[in-house]
Design a protein around this motif. Structure first.
Motif, PDB file in Angstrom:
ATOM      1  N   LYS A 139      41.815  37.467  46.300  1.00 49.63           N
ATOM      2  CA  LYS A 139      42.703  37.359  45.156  1.00 49.63           C
ATOM      3  C   LYS A 139      42.122  36.409  44.238  1.00 49.63           C
ATOM      4  O   LYS A 139      42.049  36.682  43.170  1.00 49.63           O
ATOM      5  CB  LYS A 139      44.221  36.982  45.448  1.00 49.63           C
ATOM      6  CG  LYS A 139      45.148  36.841  44.354  1.00 49.63           C
ATOM      7  CD  LYS A 139      45.736  38.338  44.214  1.00 49.63           C
ATOM      8  CE  LYS A 139      47.031  37.883  43.263  1.00 49.63           C
ATOM      9  NZ  LYS A 139      47.768  39.222  43.289  1.00 49.63           N
ATOM     10  N   LYS A 156      40.424  36.993  40.375  1.00 49.61           N
ATOM     11  CA  LYS A 156      41.207  36.540  39.214  1.00 49.61           C
ATOM     12  C   LYS A 156      40.166  35.718  38.417  1.00 49.61           C
ATOM     13  O   LYS A 156      40.133  35.992  37.111  1.00 49.61           O
ATOM     14  CB  LYS A 156      42.187  35.277  39.732  1.00 49.61           C
ATOM     15  CG  LYS A 156      42.882  34.584  38.583  1.00 49.61           C
ATOM     16  CD  LYS A 156      44.084  33.733  38.910  1.00 49.61           C
ATOM     17  CE  LYS A 156      44.673  33.139  37.805  1.00 49.61           C
ATOM     18  NZ  LYS A 156      45.766  32.253  38.076  1.00 49.61           N
ATOM     19  N   VAL A 168      38.329  38.776  36.533  1.00 50.81           N
ATOM     20  CA  VAL A 168      39.260  39.287  35.572  1.00 50.81           C
ATOM     21  C   VAL A 168      39.321  38.389  34.344  1.00 50.81           C
ATOM     22  O   VAL A 168      39.234  38.683  33.448  1.00 50.81           O
ATOM     23  CB  VAL A 168      40.882  39.475  36.122  1.00 50.81           C
ATOM     24  CG1 VAL A 168      41.642  39.748  34.911  1.00 50.81           C
ATOM     25  CG2 VAL A 168      40.778  40.678  37.096  1.00 50.81           C
ATOM     26  N   LEU A 203      46.109  35.930  30.511  1.00 48.95           N
ATOM     27  CA  LEU A 203      46.205  36.461  31.894  1.00 48.95           C
ATOM     28  C   LEU A 203      47.707  36.017  32.412  1.00 48.95           C
ATOM     29  O   LEU A 203      47.624  34.625  32.307  1.00 48.95           O
ATOM     30  CB  LEU A 203      45.164  36.134  32.797  1.00 48.95           C
ATOM     31  CG  LEU A 203      45.129  36.693  34.178  1.00 48.95           C
ATOM     32  CD1 LEU A 203      45.554  38.351  34.290  1.00 48.95           C
ATOM     33  CD2 LEU A 203      43.973  36.411  34.966  1.00 48.95           C
ATOM     34  N   ILE A 252      48.055  38.906  38.317  1.00 49.07           N
ATOM     35  CA  ILE A 252      47.364  40.123  39.079  1.00 49.07           C
ATOM     36  C   ILE A 252      48.288  40.398  40.317  1.00 49.07           C
ATOM     37  O   ILE A 252      48.494  39.649  40.893  1.00 49.07           O
ATOM     38  CB  ILE A 252      46.083  40.018  39.422  1.00 49.07           C
ATOM     39  CG1 ILE A 252      45.309  39.419  38.424  1.00 49.07           C
ATOM     40  CG2 ILE A 252      45.512  41.211  39.919  1.00 49.07           C
ATOM     41  CD1 ILE A 252      43.717  39.195  38.644  1.00 49.07           C
ATOM     42  N   ASN A 271      47.080  45.343  42.235  1.00 45.79           N
ATOM     43  CA  ASN A 271      45.914  45.272  41.392  1.00 45.79           C
ATOM     44  C   ASN A 271      46.198  45.671  40.058  1.00 45.79           C
ATOM     45  O   ASN A 271      45.275  46.209  39.548  1.00 45.79           O
ATOM     46  CB  ASN A 271      44.799  45.758  41.904  1.00 45.79           C
ATOM     47  CG  ASN A 271      44.223  45.091  43.373  1.00 45.79           C
ATOM     48  OD1 ASN A 271      44.524  44.031  43.456  1.00 45.79           O
ATOM     49  ND2 ASN A 271      43.158  45.946  44.042  1.00 45.79           N
ATOM     50  N   VAL A 279      46.742  44.229  36.406  1.00 46.84           N
ATOM     51  CA  VAL A 279      46.581  42.971  35.560  1.00 46.84           C
ATOM     52  C   VAL A 279      47.925  42.840  34.398  1.00 46.84           C
ATOM     53  O   VAL A 279      48.008  43.757  33.913  1.00 46.84           O
ATOM     54  CB  VAL A 279      45.373  42.866  34.954  1.00 46.84           C
ATOM     55  CG1 VAL A 279      45.315  41.691  33.959  1.00 46.84           C
ATOM     56  CG2 VAL A 279      44.047  42.903  35.880  1.00 46.84           C
ATOM     57  N   ILE A 297      40.618  46.827  40.070  1.00 48.29           N
ATOM     58  CA  ILE A 297      42.057  46.727  39.057  1.00 48.29           C
ATOM     59  C   ILE A 297      42.476  48.162  38.822  1.00 48.29           C
ATOM     60  O   ILE A 297      41.510  49.128  38.501  1.00 48.29           O
ATOM     61  CB  ILE A 297      41.590  46.074  37.914  1.00 48.29           C
ATOM     62  CG1 ILE A 297      41.209  44.790  37.918  1.00 48.29           C
ATOM     63  CG2 ILE A 297      42.591  46.362  36.631  1.00 48.29           C
ATOM     64  CD1 ILE A 297      42.172  43.948  38.509  1.00 48.29           C
TER      65      ILE A 297
END
Length: 79
Positions: A3, A7, A10, A30, A33, A37, A39, A72
């Protein structure tokens, strides 16, 4: 992919998106998440209430994130 690593990837990909949005007075951040997955982003600036915001999320943000981080599954805007 862990994770935390996801992150980071992303966040890096969103920086490219943010640079484009900022040219038109918009931005996004952001938020999260999800475990599946997705976002979660918060639209900011001129993106708030913009009629094209959902299209931008689907056609630009989702595409860029999908290329950068294939795990994602989608992008959703939250308030």
């Amino acid at each position: 992919m862990e994770k935390e690593e996801m992150k980071k990837q992303v966040t890096a990909a969103l920086e490219d998106v943010r640079n484009v949005l900022k040219r038109d007075g918009g931005d996004l951040e952001l938020v999260d998440i999800t475990d599946d997955n997705i976002v979660k982003v918060r639209l900011q600036g001129h993106c708030i209430g913009c009629p094209g915001a959902q299209m931008t999320l689907r056609m630009i943000v989702e595409q860029i994130l999908g290329e950068a981080v294939p795990e994602i599954q989608g992008v959703d805007a939250v308030d």
